[in-house]
Design a protein around this motif. Structure first.
Motif, PDB file in Angstrom:
ATOM      1  N   MET A  23       0.863  -1.177   0.000  1.00 43.09           N
ATOM      2  CA  MET A  23       0.000   0.000   0.000  1.00 43.09           C
ATOM      3  C   MET A  23       0.895   1.220   0.000  1.00 43.09           C
ATOM      4  O   MET A  23       1.881   1.277   0.717  1.00 43.09           O
ATOM      5  CB  MET A  23      -0.886   0.033   1.240  1.00 43.09           C
ATOM      6  N   ALA A  25       1.054   5.147   0.767  1.00 42.24           N
ATOM      7  CA  ALA A  25       0.342   6.263   1.410  1.00 42.24           C
ATOM      8  C   ALA A  25       1.194   7.500   1.318  1.00 42.24           C
ATOM      9  O   ALA A  25       2.376   7.473   1.611  1.00 42.24           O
ATOM     10  CB  ALA A  25       0.067   5.933   2.883  1.00 42.24           C
ATOM     11  N   GLN A  40      -2.099  10.286   6.124  1.00 47.39           N
ATOM     12  CA  GLN A  40      -3.321  11.043   5.885  1.00 47.39           C
ATOM     13  C   GLN A  40      -4.578  10.252   6.193  1.00 47.39           C
ATOM     14  O   GLN A  40      -5.604  10.833   6.506  1.00 47.39           O
ATOM     15  CB  GLN A  40      -3.372  11.498   4.430  1.00 47.39           C
ATOM     16  N   GLY A  41      -4.543   8.946   6.096  1.00 43.79           N
ATOM     17  CA  GLY A  41      -5.725   8.155   6.328  1.00 43.79           C
ATOM     18  C   GLY A  41      -6.586   8.031   5.082  1.00 43.79           C
ATOM     19  O   GLY A  41      -6.147   8.234   3.952  1.00 43.79           O
ATOM     20  N   SER A  42      -7.856   7.725   5.291  1.00 44.08           N
ATOM     21  CA  SER A  42      -8.785   7.464   4.192  1.00 44.08           C
ATOM     22  C   SER A  42      -9.201   8.760   3.507  1.00 44.08           C
ATOM     23  O   SER A  42      -8.927   9.866   3.979  1.00 44.08           O
ATOM     24  CB  SER A  42     -10.025   6.753   4.730  1.00 44.08           C
ATOM     25  N   ALA A  43      -9.918   8.605   2.387  1.00 46.02           N
ATOM     26  CA  ALA A  43     -10.438   9.771   1.684  1.00 46.02           C
ATOM     27  C   ALA A  43     -11.394  10.553   2.576  1.00 46.02           C
ATOM     28  O   ALA A  43     -11.439  11.784   2.550  1.00 46.02           O
ATOM     29  CB  ALA A  43     -11.140   9.324   0.405  1.00 46.02           C
ATOM     30  N   GLN A  44     -12.156   9.845   3.389  1.00 48.99           N
ATOM     31  CA  GLN A  44     -13.072  10.507   4.316  1.00 48.99           C
ATOM     32  C   GLN A  44     -12.302  11.322   5.353  1.00 48.99           C
ATOM     33  O   GLN A  44     -12.698  12.443   5.691  1.00 48.99           O
ATOM     34  CB  GLN A  44     -13.953   9.462   5.008  1.00 48.99           C
ATOM     35  N   ASP A  45     -11.190  10.754   5.849  1.00 48.21           N
ATOM     36  CA  ASP A  45     -10.360  11.482   6.802  1.00 48.21           C
ATOM     37  C   ASP A  45      -9.772  12.737   6.171  1.00 48.21           C
ATOM     38  O   ASP A  45      -9.717  13.801   6.802  1.00 48.21           O
ATOM     39  CB  ASP A  45      -9.226  10.587   7.320  1.00 48.21           C
ATOM     40  N   ARG A  46      -9.319  12.604   4.919  1.00 44.95           N
ATOM     41  CA  ARG A  46      -8.728  13.760   4.236  1.00 44.95           C
ATOM     42  C   ARG A  46      -9.771  14.855   4.006  1.00 44.95           C
ATOM     43  O   ARG A  46      -9.488  16.044   4.127  1.00 44.95           O
ATOM     44  CB  ARG A  46      -8.087  13.332   2.917  1.00 44.95           C
TER      45      ARG A  46
END
Length: 334
Positions: A23, A25, A40-46
Protein backbone atom coordinates in the motif's frame (compact mmCIF):
# COMPACT_ATOMS: atom_id res chain seq x y z
CA UNK A 1 -4.86 26.57 -0.56
CA UNK A 2 -3.44 30.02 -0.15
CA UNK A 3 -2.96 31.07 3.46
CA UNK A 4 -1.64 34.27 5.00
CA UNK A 5 2.17 34.37 5.14
CA UNK A 6 4.54 31.79 3.89
CA UNK A 7 3.78 28.16 4.14
CA UNK A 8 6.05 25.18 3.77
CA UNK A 9 4.65 21.89 2.52
CA UNK A 10 6.29 18.62 3.38
CA UNK A 11 5.26 15.67 1.29
CA UNK A 12 6.50 12.24 2.28
CA UNK A 13 5.74 9.03 0.43
CA UNK A 14 5.59 5.90 2.56
CA UNK A 15 5.56 2.37 1.23
CA UNK A 16 3.62 -0.01 3.49
CA UNK A 17 3.74 -3.73 2.83
CA UNK A 18 1.17 -5.99 4.50
CA UNK A 19 -0.05 -9.51 3.73
CA UNK A 20 2.18 -9.75 0.70
CA UNK A 21 0.57 -6.63 -0.84
CA UNK A 22 1.91 -3.08 -0.93
CA UNK A 23 0.00 0.00 0.00
CA UNK A 24 1.34 3.40 -0.88
CA UNK A 25 0.34 6.26 1.41
CA UNK A 26 1.29 9.82 0.77
CA UNK A 27 1.29 12.28 3.65
CA UNK A 28 1.13 16.01 3.71
CA UNK A 29 0.19 16.80 7.29
CA UNK A 30 -0.68 20.35 8.27
CA UNK A 31 -1.18 21.04 11.94
CA UNK A 32 -1.17 24.46 13.48
CA UNK A 33 0.36 25.93 10.33
CA UNK A 34 3.56 23.86 10.67
CA UNK A 35 3.87 20.90 8.33
CA UNK A 36 4.33 17.54 10.03
CA UNK A 37 4.71 14.24 8.18
CA UNK A 38 1.84 12.02 9.35
CA UNK A 39 -0.27 9.42 7.51
CA UNK A 40 -3.32 11.04 5.89
CA UNK A 41 -5.72 8.15 6.33
CA UNK A 42 -8.78 7.46 4.19
CA UNK A 43 -10.44 9.77 1.68
CA UNK A 44 -13.07 10.51 4.32
CA UNK A 45 -10.36 11.48 6.80
CA UNK A 46 -8.73 13.76 4.24
CA UNK A 47 -12.05 15.42 3.45
CA UNK A 48 -12.69 15.99 7.15
CA UNK A 49 -9.19 17.46 7.55
CA UNK A 50 -9.73 19.77 4.57
CA UNK A 51 -13.04 20.94 6.03
CA UNK A 52 -11.35 21.59 9.37
CA UNK A 53 -8.62 23.62 7.65
CA UNK A 54 -11.27 25.69 5.87
CA UNK A 55 -13.03 26.37 9.16
CA UNK A 56 -9.71 27.43 10.69
CA UNK A 57 -9.00 29.74 7.76
CA UNK A 58 -12.45 31.31 8.06
CA UNK A 59 -11.91 31.78 11.80
CA UNK A 60 -8.54 33.43 11.17
CA UNK A 61 -10.23 35.84 8.79
CA UNK A 62 -12.70 36.83 11.49
CA UNK A 63 -9.91 37.35 14.03
CA UNK A 64 -7.70 39.42 11.72
CA UNK A 65 -9.54 42.65 12.46
CA UNK A 66 -9.65 42.24 16.24
CA UNK A 67 -7.25 44.32 18.35
CA UNK A 68 -4.72 42.66 20.65
CA UNK A 69 -6.04 41.76 24.12
CA UNK A 70 -5.04 43.93 27.08
CA UNK A 71 -5.11 43.60 30.85
CA UNK A 72 -7.24 45.82 33.05
CA UNK A 73 -4.32 48.24 33.41
CA UNK A 74 -3.88 48.47 29.63
CA UNK A 75 -0.91 46.15 29.12
CA UNK A 76 -0.75 43.99 26.00
CA UNK A 77 -1.29 40.26 26.62
CA UNK A 78 1.13 38.14 24.55
CA UNK A 79 -0.49 34.80 25.32
CA UNK A 80 -3.86 33.38 26.31
CA UNK A 81 -6.68 35.18 28.07
CA UNK A 82 -9.65 33.86 30.00
CA UNK A 83 -11.67 33.99 26.75
CA UNK A 84 -9.06 33.16 24.11
CA UNK A 85 -6.79 30.13 23.95
CA UNK A 86 -4.15 29.58 21.29
CA UNK A 87 -0.52 29.10 20.33
CA UNK A 88 1.95 30.99 18.14
CA UNK A 89 3.50 29.66 14.93
CA UNK A 90 6.70 31.22 13.55
CA UNK A 91 7.86 31.95 10.03
CA UNK A 92 10.54 33.18 7.68
CA UNK A 93 12.80 35.96 9.04
CA UNK A 94 13.84 37.06 5.56
CA UNK A 95 17.56 36.32 5.68
CA UNK A 96 19.22 36.14 2.25
CA UNK A 97 20.56 32.87 0.93
CA UNK A 98 24.27 32.84 0.14
CA UNK A 99 24.60 29.05 0.17
CA UNK A 100 26.16 26.97 -2.56
CA UNK A 101 23.86 24.04 -1.72
CA UNK A 102 20.16 24.01 -2.53
CA UNK A 103 17.90 24.57 0.44
CA UNK A 104 15.97 21.56 1.77
CA UNK A 105 12.20 21.54 2.05
CA UNK A 106 12.41 22.69 5.68
CA UNK A 107 13.64 26.13 4.59
CA UNK A 108 11.30 28.58 2.90
CA UNK A 109 12.29 29.37 -0.70
CA UNK A 110 12.39 32.68 -2.45
CA UNK A 111 13.92 35.37 -0.22
CA UNK A 112 13.86 38.27 -2.65
CA UNK A 113 16.56 40.86 -3.12
CA UNK A 114 16.12 44.60 -3.61
CA UNK A 115 13.35 45.33 -6.11
CA UNK A 116 12.87 41.60 -6.49
CA UNK A 117 16.40 41.05 -7.74
CA UNK A 118 19.39 39.18 -6.38
CA UNK A 119 21.23 40.29 -3.28
CA UNK A 120 25.01 40.69 -3.23
CA UNK A 121 26.38 37.43 -1.89
CA UNK A 122 23.02 35.71 -2.29
CA UNK A 123 22.18 33.08 -4.84
CA UNK A 124 19.11 32.83 -7.08
CA UNK A 125 16.36 30.63 -5.76
CA UNK A 126 17.57 31.29 -2.24
CA UNK A 127 15.88 30.52 1.00
CA UNK A 128 14.95 32.46 4.03
CA UNK A 129 15.40 31.29 7.56
CA UNK A 130 12.89 29.07 9.18
CA UNK A 131 9.79 27.28 8.09
CA UNK A 132 6.29 27.48 9.40
CA UNK A 133 3.56 29.77 8.11
CA UNK A 134 4.09 33.06 9.89
CA UNK A 135 4.42 36.03 7.57
CA UNK A 136 7.99 36.60 6.40
CA UNK A 137 9.79 39.88 5.95
CA UNK A 138 9.27 41.75 2.70
CA UNK A 139 12.07 42.34 0.19
CA UNK A 140 14.84 43.25 0.37
CA UNK A 141 16.12 40.38 2.43
CA UNK A 142 18.79 40.74 5.11
CA UNK A 143 22.28 39.51 4.07
CA UNK A 144 23.88 37.13 6.55
CA UNK A 145 27.46 38.25 7.39
CA UNK A 146 28.93 34.74 7.41
CA UNK A 147 32.46 33.87 8.29
CA UNK A 148 33.97 31.33 5.92
CA UNK A 149 33.52 28.43 8.31
CA UNK A 150 29.88 29.26 9.17
CA UNK A 151 28.91 29.45 5.50
CA UNK A 152 30.56 26.06 4.94
CA UNK A 153 28.71 24.63 7.95
CA UNK A 154 25.42 26.06 6.71
CA UNK A 155 26.03 24.31 3.37
CA UNK A 156 26.75 21.05 5.18
CA UNK A 157 23.53 21.30 7.17
CA UNK A 158 21.63 21.55 3.92
CA UNK A 159 23.24 18.34 2.65
CA UNK A 160 22.77 16.42 5.88
CA UNK A 161 19.90 17.59 8.03
CA UNK A 162 21.30 16.12 11.22
CA UNK A 163 19.33 18.54 13.35
CA UNK A 164 19.51 17.98 17.11
CA UNK A 165 15.80 18.83 17.36
CA UNK A 166 15.03 15.53 15.61
CA UNK A 167 16.86 13.80 18.47
CA UNK A 168 14.61 15.51 21.01
CA UNK A 169 17.08 18.22 21.97
CA UNK A 170 15.61 21.54 23.18
CA UNK A 171 15.36 24.24 20.52
CA UNK A 172 16.59 27.63 21.71
CA UNK A 173 16.21 31.04 20.10
CA UNK A 174 13.87 31.46 17.09
CA UNK A 175 13.83 27.70 16.48
CA UNK A 176 11.42 27.37 19.39
CA UNK A 177 8.76 29.13 17.33
CA UNK A 178 9.30 26.69 14.45
CA UNK A 179 8.57 23.49 16.34
CA UNK A 180 5.62 21.36 15.17
CA UNK A 181 2.23 22.54 16.45
CA UNK A 182 3.56 25.93 17.58
CA UNK A 183 4.43 27.26 21.03
CA UNK A 184 2.56 28.89 23.89
CA UNK A 185 3.61 32.18 25.49
CA UNK A 186 2.67 32.40 29.17
CA UNK A 187 3.31 35.53 31.24
CA UNK A 188 2.86 35.57 35.03
CA UNK A 189 2.98 39.26 36.00
CA UNK A 190 2.56 38.54 39.71
CA UNK A 191 5.73 36.40 39.62
CA UNK A 192 7.51 38.64 37.08
CA UNK A 193 8.18 35.63 34.88
CA UNK A 194 7.28 34.47 31.39
CA UNK A 195 7.51 30.98 29.92
CA UNK A 196 7.56 29.65 26.37
CA UNK A 197 6.29 26.07 26.01
CA UNK A 198 6.82 24.35 22.68
CA UNK A 199 4.51 21.47 21.85
CA UNK A 200 6.15 19.35 19.15
CA UNK A 201 9.49 18.79 20.84
CA UNK A 202 11.13 17.63 24.08
CA UNK A 203 9.40 18.22 27.38
CA UNK A 204 11.23 21.45 28.15
CA UNK A 205 10.39 25.11 28.40
CA UNK A 206 12.12 28.46 28.33
CA UNK A 207 12.10 30.93 31.24
CA UNK A 208 12.24 34.72 30.83
CA UNK A 209 12.93 36.74 33.98
CA UNK A 210 11.01 40.04 34.16
CA UNK A 211 12.07 41.16 37.65
CA UNK A 212 14.83 43.56 36.60
CA UNK A 213 17.74 41.20 37.23
CA UNK A 214 20.86 41.14 35.07
CA UNK A 215 22.66 38.14 33.59
CA UNK A 216 24.82 36.20 36.08
CA UNK A 217 28.57 36.66 35.79
CA UNK A 218 29.28 32.94 35.38
CA UNK A 219 26.67 31.11 33.35
CA UNK A 220 26.63 27.39 32.62
CA UNK A 221 25.86 27.19 28.86
CA UNK A 222 22.44 25.70 28.10
CA UNK A 223 20.07 25.10 25.21
CA UNK A 224 17.82 28.05 26.04
CA UNK A 225 20.45 30.30 27.56
CA UNK A 226 19.61 32.88 30.23
CA UNK A 227 16.82 35.29 29.27
CA UNK A 228 15.88 38.59 30.88
CA UNK A 229 13.09 40.83 29.62
CA UNK A 230 11.49 44.22 30.02
CA UNK A 231 8.65 46.21 28.47
CA UNK A 232 9.16 49.14 26.13
CA UNK A 233 5.62 50.40 25.58
CA UNK A 234 3.69 47.54 23.92
CA UNK A 235 6.90 45.65 23.05
CA UNK A 236 8.49 42.96 25.21
CA UNK A 237 12.28 42.99 24.73
CA UNK A 238 14.14 39.77 25.61
CA UNK A 239 17.93 39.63 25.99
CA UNK A 240 19.51 36.14 26.01
CA UNK A 241 23.08 34.90 26.43
CA UNK A 242 24.70 31.73 27.76
CA UNK A 243 23.88 29.32 24.94
CA UNK A 244 25.60 26.00 24.34
CA UNK A 245 26.41 24.77 20.84
CA UNK A 246 24.36 21.57 20.98
CA UNK A 247 21.33 22.84 19.05
CA UNK A 248 20.39 24.89 15.97
CA UNK A 249 18.83 28.33 16.46
CA UNK A 250 16.87 27.83 13.24
CA UNK A 251 16.43 24.98 10.76
CA UNK A 252 19.97 24.97 9.49
CA UNK A 253 20.84 28.32 7.91
CA UNK A 254 22.51 29.97 10.90
CA UNK A 255 25.29 28.15 12.81
CA UNK A 256 26.26 29.71 16.14
CA UNK A 257 28.86 29.54 18.92
CA UNK A 258 28.69 29.95 22.68
CA UNK A 259 29.30 33.68 22.15
CA UNK A 260 25.77 34.03 20.76
CA UNK A 261 23.76 36.99 22.05
CA UNK A 262 20.12 37.34 20.97
CA UNK A 263 17.80 40.31 21.27
CA UNK A 264 14.15 39.46 20.57
CA UNK A 265 11.31 41.97 20.38
CA UNK A 266 7.69 40.82 20.64
CA UNK A 267 4.93 43.25 19.64
CA UNK A 268 1.37 41.93 19.40
CA UNK A 269 -0.19 44.13 16.73
CA UNK A 270 -3.53 42.30 16.48
CA UNK A 271 -5.29 39.40 18.09
CA UNK A 272 -3.83 36.97 15.55
CA UNK A 273 -0.48 38.64 14.75
CA UNK A 274 2.70 39.28 16.70
CA UNK A 275 5.67 41.08 15.17
CA UNK A 276 8.88 39.22 15.99
CA UNK A 277 12.18 41.03 15.54
CA UNK A 278 15.41 39.10 16.07
CA UNK A 279 18.93 40.52 16.30
CA UNK A 280 21.80 38.01 16.19
CA UNK A 281 25.18 39.02 17.58
CA UNK A 282 27.76 36.22 17.55
CA UNK A 283 31.35 37.41 17.03
CA UNK A 284 32.49 33.80 16.89
CA UNK A 285 30.35 33.03 13.85
CA UNK A 286 29.53 36.29 12.01
CA UNK A 287 31.42 39.42 11.07
CA UNK A 288 28.68 41.78 12.32
CA UNK A 289 25.29 41.68 14.08
CA UNK A 290 22.22 41.36 11.82
CA UNK A 291 18.45 41.56 12.26
CA UNK A 292 15.44 39.82 10.75
CA UNK A 293 11.72 40.40 11.22
CA UNK A 294 8.66 38.22 10.79
CA UNK A 295 5.14 37.80 12.10
CA UNK A 296 4.14 35.03 14.47
CA UNK A 297 0.67 33.70 13.61
CA UNK A 298 -1.93 32.98 16.27
CA UNK A 299 -3.62 29.57 16.03
CA UNK A 300 -6.85 30.24 17.86
CA UNK A 301 -8.35 27.40 19.88
CA UNK A 302 -5.17 25.30 19.96
CA UNK A 303 -3.83 24.33 23.38
CA UNK A 304 -0.84 22.39 24.66
CA UNK A 305 -1.20 18.63 24.53
CA UNK A 306 0.92 15.64 25.44
CA UNK A 307 3.54 15.03 22.75
CA UNK A 308 5.97 12.12 22.77
CA UNK A 309 9.11 13.24 20.98
CA UNK A 310 9.94 11.12 17.93
CA UNK A 311 6.82 9.04 18.34
CA UNK A 312 6.65 6.57 15.45
CA UNK A 313 9.97 8.07 14.20
CA UNK A 314 8.38 9.82 11.21
CA UNK A 315 11.24 12.30 10.77
CA UNK A 316 13.92 9.78 9.90
CA UNK A 317 14.95 11.69 6.77
CA UNK A 318 15.93 14.64 8.99
CA UNK A 319 18.36 12.41 10.87
CA UNK A 320 20.00 10.85 7.82
CA UNK A 321 19.90 13.76 5.36
CA UNK A 322 21.63 13.08 2.07
CA UNK A 323 23.21 9.87 3.36
CA UNK A 324 21.82 6.46 2.48
CA UNK A 325 23.00 4.78 5.66
CA UNK A 326 24.11 5.65 9.17
CA UNK A 327 27.39 4.56 10.78
CA UNK A 328 26.38 3.41 14.25
CA UNK A 329 29.82 2.15 15.25
CA UNK A 330 30.51 5.37 17.17
CA UNK A 331 28.37 7.34 19.56
CA UNK A 332 26.57 10.27 17.95
CA UNK A 333 26.73 13.46 20.01
CA UNK A 334 24.81 16.21 18.22
Amino acid sequence: MKLHGIRAAVVVSLAVVAGGGAMRAQSQGTTGGVQVAVPQGSAQDRAAAAAQQQRQQDARGRLANEPPPRTADGRIVLGNTAMRKGVWVGGNLGFCNANTVAAPASLNPGAAGPAGGAVAGARPGGAGQGGGRGGGAAAPCTPVPYMEWTLAMSDDRRRNELEPHTRCKPSGGPRQWLTPYGAEFLELPELKLAYIFDIGGPHTYRTIYLDGRTHPANLAPSYYGHSIGWWEGDTLVVDTIGFNEGFWIDRGQLPHTDKLHLIEKYTRTALDTMKYELTIDDPGAYTAPFTGTSNLRWENGTELFEYVCQQMNQAHELMVGAGTSVDRSTLIVP
